[in-house]
Design a protein around this motif. Structure first.
Motif, PDB file in Angstrom:
ATOM      1  N   LEU A  81      -7.014   9.819  25.930  1.00 49.96           N
ATOM      2  CA  LEU A  81      -6.379   8.524  25.484  1.00 49.96           C
ATOM      3  C   LEU A  81      -4.824   8.742  25.872  1.00 49.96           C
ATOM      4  O   LEU A  81      -4.274   9.424  25.118  1.00 49.96           O
ATOM      5  N   ASP A  82      -4.212   7.779  26.650  1.00 46.54           N
ATOM      6  CA  ASP A  82      -2.802   7.887  26.862  1.00 46.54           C
ATOM      7  C   ASP A  82      -1.870   7.253  26.025  1.00 46.54           C
ATOM      8  O   ASP A  82      -0.802   7.714  25.732  1.00 46.54           O
ATOM      9  N   LEU A  83      -2.469   6.064  25.451  1.00 53.85           N
ATOM     10  CA  LEU A  83      -1.626   5.235  24.558  1.00 53.85           C
ATOM     11  C   LEU A  83      -2.321   4.334  23.721  1.00 53.85           C
ATOM     12  O   LEU A  83      -3.632   4.040  23.903  1.00 53.85           O
ATOM     13  N   LEU A  84      -1.960   4.094  22.339  1.00 51.45           N
ATOM     14  CA  LEU A  84      -2.499   3.128  21.622  1.00 51.45           C
ATOM     15  C   LEU A  84      -1.246   2.163  21.097  1.00 51.45           C
ATOM     16  O   LEU A  84      -0.221   2.411  20.838  1.00 51.45           O
ATOM     17  N   ILE A  85      -1.608   0.723  21.547  1.00 52.17           N
ATOM     18  CA  ILE A  85      -0.817  -0.311  21.104  1.00 52.17           C
ATOM     19  C   ILE A  85      -1.355  -0.878  19.821  1.00 52.17           C
ATOM     20  O   ILE A  85      -2.699  -0.909  19.565  1.00 52.17           O
ATOM     21  N   VAL A  86      -0.366  -1.244  19.028  1.00 54.10           N
ATOM     22  CA  VAL A  86      -0.636  -1.442  17.561  1.00 54.10           C
ATOM     23  C   VAL A  86       0.210  -2.747  17.317  1.00 54.10           C
ATOM     24  O   VAL A  86       1.358  -2.768  17.643  1.00 54.10           O
ATOM     25  N   ILE A  87      -0.315  -3.852  16.867  1.00 57.86           N
ATOM     26  CA  ILE A  87       0.037  -4.834  16.453  1.00 57.86           C
ATOM     27  C   ILE A  87       0.101  -5.080  14.993  1.00 57.86           C
ATOM     28  O   ILE A  87      -0.760  -4.819  14.205  1.00 57.86           O
ATOM     29  N   LEU A  88       1.328  -5.082  14.432  1.00 62.21           N
ATOM     30  CA  LEU A  88       1.656  -4.991  12.847  1.00 62.21           C
ATOM     31  C   LEU A  88       1.980  -6.224  12.375  1.00 62.21           C
ATOM     32  O   LEU A  88       2.787  -7.117  13.028  1.00 62.21           O
ATOM     33  N   PRO A  89       1.708  -6.475  11.020  1.00 54.51           N
ATOM     34  CA  PRO A  89       2.347  -7.699  10.445  1.00 54.51           C
ATOM     35  C   PRO A  89       3.874  -7.421  10.386  1.00 54.51           C
ATOM     36  O   PRO A  89       4.453  -6.400  10.443  1.00 54.51           O
ATOM     37  N   ASP A  90       4.564  -8.611  10.260  1.00 55.62           N
ATOM     38  CA  ASP A  90       6.111  -8.464  10.144  1.00 55.62           C
ATOM     39  C   ASP A  90       6.536  -7.582   8.888  1.00 55.62           C
ATOM     40  O   ASP A  90       7.588  -6.849   9.178  1.00 55.62           O
ATOM     41  N   ASN A  91       5.978  -8.001   7.995  1.00 52.31           N
ATOM     42  CA  ASN A  91       6.499  -6.912   6.548  1.00 52.31           C
ATOM     43  C   ASN A  91       5.076  -5.991   6.494  1.00 52.31           C
ATOM     44  O   ASN A  91       4.340  -6.358   5.861  1.00 52.31           O
ATOM     45  N   ASN A  92       5.371  -4.844   6.896  1.00 51.10           N
ATOM     46  CA  ASN A  92       4.358  -4.143   6.790  1.00 51.10           C
ATOM     47  C   ASN A  92       4.463  -2.676   6.079  1.00 51.10           C
ATOM     48  O   ASN A  92       3.331  -2.016   5.961  1.00 51.10           O
ATOM     49  N   GLY A  93       5.403  -2.801   5.111  1.00 48.99           N
ATOM     50  CA  GLY A  93       5.634  -1.745   4.066  1.00 48.99           C
ATOM     51  C   GLY A  93       5.369  -0.372   4.664  1.00 48.99           C
ATOM     52  O   GLY A  93       6.012   0.094   5.497  1.00 48.99           O
ATOM     53  N   SER A  94       4.461   0.374   4.224  1.00 50.16           N
ATOM     54  CA  SER A  94       4.425   1.781   4.421  1.00 50.16           C
ATOM     55  C   SER A  94       3.595   1.947   5.738  1.00 50.16           C
ATOM     56  O   SER A  94       3.145   3.188   6.297  1.00 50.16           O
TER      57      SER A  94
END
Length: 452
Positions: A81-94
């Motif tokens: 697997l060459d890459l993982l794209i991750v969508i995060l909440p704007d305030n994501n803490g840790s």
């Protein structure tokens, strides 16, 4: 267009934001893939599996499950697997830190995080900037100096040269139990000098000298063993280029004037020992330069209205060097403003050459340093400090997230209370205090610019 587009044949996407629907995640991934292709990458248009939506509190479970599911599809073809794209909440803490720790020290996976607000806005400029980051994370090159390709850089192009960047980041004041983190990066391509591999290590609290540059220990089977960050990076340079470095340029960030010669003595010695541990008579000449951004010197043009010396914001032009009058009377130092001022007053970087066996002239080293500032991977403009020092800073900052939760910055003031009882502020013994080592980076992550 990137100068060398990387290849992403197999990738996946995980969405941790409850505000982003599956269709929006798919649309975003599609646009990002197209932008990567336009920029010159060999990027597969579709992910191995459709984007998965997961809850932030299940980050470890979701990552490992999705990784396994993707690998079950592509492992039979002998692919990774060459890459993982991750969508995060704007305030994501840790969440960001946990995700990077799991990907880089557990799964051996490079990842690109994107915030929800950017997923909805999806501006072309944003997508192009993300593509720049993805390209260097998968082993591509964004920018290369023309002078490097035509072999015209004095004292770099004539023989294999490795450029190091090093930095130590200390915990916030009040965190008495957290270790300091040292990072060293080194160029892995020649003559281009744009790809940098990075290594990180934890060391004693507030210790400025980098402890792991060179190490010797006793192994029951092999006897005396040598290692350390310099040796490992020299070996990987040889692997990548097929040649041993015949010249070393070492940019060291974050040293105050009071510690210049302490750092020089200790770290130059470590560089020498690392070279000698590879071959008895191997001693390439070293140039050791300290980079400082935190000082109070500001430079202004004599004539504020002269377009040849001032930009639109009234700042001095990028590429301005001052190496006389306000510099050290006997030593080799200079101020360089390599970046364009966008807002406020430009802060020039101060470069202090503590040791120079390569016999650079002032102009040669100043020109090299300024030119390197245009090769920074994350943007298409010149930056304010030399990229290897910048990358070391990014790598050290990234490694904070690898620490066990009770010692990382997230614990803030409370983390000191949880550790063993410690006397007053200065009672900690100096030197090799037992520090919990950071989890090791996976080999395939080490080779690329994962910290960008």
């Amino acid at each position: 267009k990137m100068v060398n587009g990387g290849r992403v044949s197999h990738w996946a996407c995980i969405n941790f934001s409850r505000n982003v629907q599956d269709s929006a995640a798919r649309g975003f991934c599609h646009e990002l893939a197209i932008m990567c292709q336009i920029s010159g990458m060999d990027f597969a248009p579709e992910p191995v599996l459709p984007p998965l939506t997961a809850r932030p509190e299940h980050v470890e479970r979701a990552l490992k499950a999705r990784y396994q599911d993707a690998m079950n599809i592509i492992r039979p073809q002998g692919r990774e697997l060459d890459l993982l794209i991750v969508i995060l909440p704007d305030n994501n803490g840790s969440l960001y830190g946990d995700l990077k720790r799991i990907c880089e020290t557990d799964l051996g996976l490079v990842s690109q995080c994107c915030l929800t607000k950017h997923v909805f806005k999806m501006s072309k400029q944003y997508l192009a900037n993300v593509a720049l980051k993805i390209n260097v994370k998968v082993g591509g090159r964004n920018t290369v100096l023309v002078d490097a390709l035509t072999r015209r850089i004095p004292l770099v192009s004539d023989r294999p040269t490795i450029i190091f960047g090093a930095d130590v980041t200390h915990p916030h004041p009040g965190e008495d139990s957290s270790p300091s983190i040292a990072a060293v990066v080194a160029s892995q391509d020649w003559p281009e000098v744009t790809k940098y591999a990075g290594l990180v290590s934890a060391q004693a609290h507030r210790q400025e000298l980098i402890q792991d540059l060179f190490k010797v220990w006793q192994d029951p089977q092999r006897g005396t063993v040598t290692g350390g960050m310099i040796k490992e990076l020299l070996i990987s340079f040889k692997r990548a280029t097929g040649q041993k470095p015949q010249r070393i340029i070492f940019y060291r960030d974050g040293v105050s004037e009071g510690q210049f010669y302490q750092v020089l003595l200790y770290e130059l010695d470590a560089i020498r020992k690392a070279c000698a541990s590879l071959e008895p008579n191997y001693q390439p000449p070293v140039t050791f330069v300290v980079v400082q951004k935190r000082h109070h010197t500001r430079l202004f043009a004599n004539n504020h209205n002269d377009q040849r010396t001032v930009d639109r914001s009234g700042n001095i032009l990028p590429g301005t060097v001052v190496d006389s009058k306000i510099c050290h009377p006997t030593e080799f130092d200079f101020y360089l403003c390599s970046h364009a001022g966008i807002q406020g007053t430009s802060r020039p970087a101060h470069y202090h050459v503590l040791w120079d066996e390569n016999k650079f002239t002032a102009d040669e080293l100043q020109t090299l340093t300024n030119n390197l500032c245009y090769t920074y991977a994350r943007c298409t403009r010149s930056v304010s400090i030399v990229p290897p020092a910048y990358y070391a800073h990014l790598a050290a900052f990234r490694a904070r997230f690898y620490m066990e939760p009770d010692t990382s910055d997230s614990g803030s003031m409370a983390s000191g209370a949880r550790g063993p009882p410690q006397g007053g502020r200065n009672t900690r013994p100096f030197g090799n205090v037992a520090v919990r080592p950071l989890p090791a980076l996976k080999e395939n992550v080490k080779r690329v610019m994962f910290y960008c």
